[in-house]
Design an enzyme around this catalytic site. Sequence first.
Site, PDB file in Angstrom:
ATOM      1  N   HIS A  72       0.791  -1.303  -0.179  1.00 35.77           N
ATOM      2  CA  HIS A  72      -0.057   0.024   0.138  1.00 35.77           C
ATOM      3  C   HIS A  72       0.672   1.220  -0.079  1.00 35.77           C
ATOM      4  CE1 HIS A  72       0.509   0.682   4.425  1.00 35.77           C
ATOM      5  NE2 HIS A  72       0.893  -0.593   4.287  1.00 35.77           N
ATOM      6  N   ALA A  73       0.260   2.498   0.298  1.00 33.87           N
ATOM      7  CA  ALA A  73       1.197   3.491   0.255  1.00 33.87           C
ATOM      8  C   ALA A  73       2.266   3.747   0.899  1.00 33.87           C
ATOM      9  CB  ALA A  73       0.035   4.994   0.769  1.00 33.87           C
TER      10      ALA A  73
END
Lengths: 579, 90
Positions: B16-17
């Site tokens: 993810h980010a």
Amino acid sequence: MKEQEEHRLQGSVVSEGISIGSLFVLPSGELEEIPTISITQEEVEEEILRYRKAIEASKQDLLILKENLEEKETQGIIEAHLQMLEDPLMTTQIEKNIELEQKNAAAVFSSVIREYEKKFVKIKDLFFQQRIVDVLDLARRVLSHLCEQNPFDVTEIPLGAIVCTKELSPSHIAAIQAPRIGAIITEHGGGSSHAALIARAKGVPYVSGIDLALIDKIFVESVIVDGRSGEVIVNPSLKTRSAYKKVINTFKAPYKISLRDLRHVTKTKDGKAIHVHANVGSLADLDEMHVYNPKGIGLLRSEFLFLDSNVVFLTEEEQFSVYSQVIAKAQGLPIVMRVFDVGGDKQMDVFLEKGKELNPFLGCRGIRFLLKHRTVFRSQLRAILRASQEEEVKILLPLVSDIQEIQMAKEFIQEVHKELLEQGLLERTTPFSIGCMIEVPSVVILCDAVFQEVDFVSIGTNDLIQYTLGMDRSDPTVSEFFHLAHPSLIRMIRSVVVEGQKQGKPVAICGEIASNPGLIPLLLGLGLEEFSCSPRHIPFIKKAIRQCILSETIEMAERALQMTSSSAIEGILTHLAGT
Amino acid sequence: MKALCRVKVKNSQGLHARPASMIVKLLQGCESHVSFTYKKVTVNAKSILSLLTLAATKNAQILIEAEGTDAQEVVERLAGAFERQFDENS
């Protein structure tokens, strides 16, 4: 000239009143509505420069946020956003497209974002799919900088215009403050949104839930907004117009009479003194309110003061300056200042960023938000305490749901107070009065413990009703009275009042229920002695109080407390009004 | 020169980010062109936005390919980062 056909559209009432005027459509700046403009080969270079400037400005915004928000999780997210701004997709790709397509940066940018968005729609994992929210957030920021270069001028709105837009963003709300707006029509929003509160406080009719696509198709000459029925009548016939003109005139008449009857002290017929304060959300409100002789400022919604602020992060100094002005304009009246009630889905995070919240996962509201983002809390407290000095300023905590939240907030306030004393920025050693909002059922149930921790409480019926009934106030199928006179609400108010009396602590009521003269007898009967409403409503509330005999209202409230249906309660209120 | 390596995503929340952000940071200043391939989709690893579209969840098998003067070094560093779960405590 041929008369246009009359069209009637049904929406839901957000703010009462009736207005007739011409339509003015506000640009919304949403991705779907960016106009595509062709540019010449010569203009390409300039357009690319404009785009780079917007990216740079967005970076600056994020860097300011990074500096001011200490939380680790937030820092990580801001880092990621900064990297997105340097991503080849956002930089070289867009610049190439501007040159190739010869179109304006905003259009090129939004189409690239939309292509990107399509990829996310295909992702099955919900967590990953949600990442697009971050990107869209960033996109809005970049677009707002691109559009800033052609800012929207509030003075463009013709006097008395009926303003129409998809949804009112915080920057539009500044437009509502202007006295020139006749009415508001939107597709989304309403209920307890900021725009709604301001519209109601200003008496600007507002109808939401109107399909703008339908209006788009019509050649609009004039519009009537009916803030009682929720109808929007496009191109009203002569007959319709004259019928409405009559209604508008009858609305205005009673107002003039009440204004004469404004005395400072408000007493019921049998001599009980009741205090009526003002709900305030802007410096202009503070100027306006004095003519109504409020006892004080019962609710200062601090976040409203900064709604149209253009800064990315609100510093202590900027807040200090505004709060100092608030105190000066209050002219010695006591002030109850509610600290920032923001976060979650409340679109007001101007000190996080313009537009939506930085990360939905950080979605927590009210006091929880402040306790989580202590830099924000600290700078606001410091600014309030410094501006207040010896003045009678009380601190009100928003959306409290747990005793521990109050305890942690109190500890923090004491810490900040001590800090300021040590820095020589404050002389006063007496602690500031701290209160909390009663707007969540948990604190109603726990109110005995709540009163041990606070100096006063303020019942915020707007949210309390929603959380208790699990129902959205803007539901057009349910009448206002169903909520306001709900038996559960009446009993909750009574239990808080009783406990407050037991522990000798004041209980005020500041929700919109307190702006409704029809409910005053009931509220008085329940034992409330402190009311706070928007300045405009004060004369009506004072008049209603003066017409009450307290002993009678107490009797009526006792009966209402036994009832289990809104209609039964509404029945005794109407009966009283008729006698 | 070319270098490649297969890695597995060990983070419970996948790529993810935050991990994507760390990868981009790691690749800053690296000369080689680096790509990640997952489920037949190949993206530029220096583009955080592209990495996010991979939606690589836990246990995803990713093929890292690098081409350039520092290809070998970069592949090794990336493999290490994946192995360390990008320093996440989960």
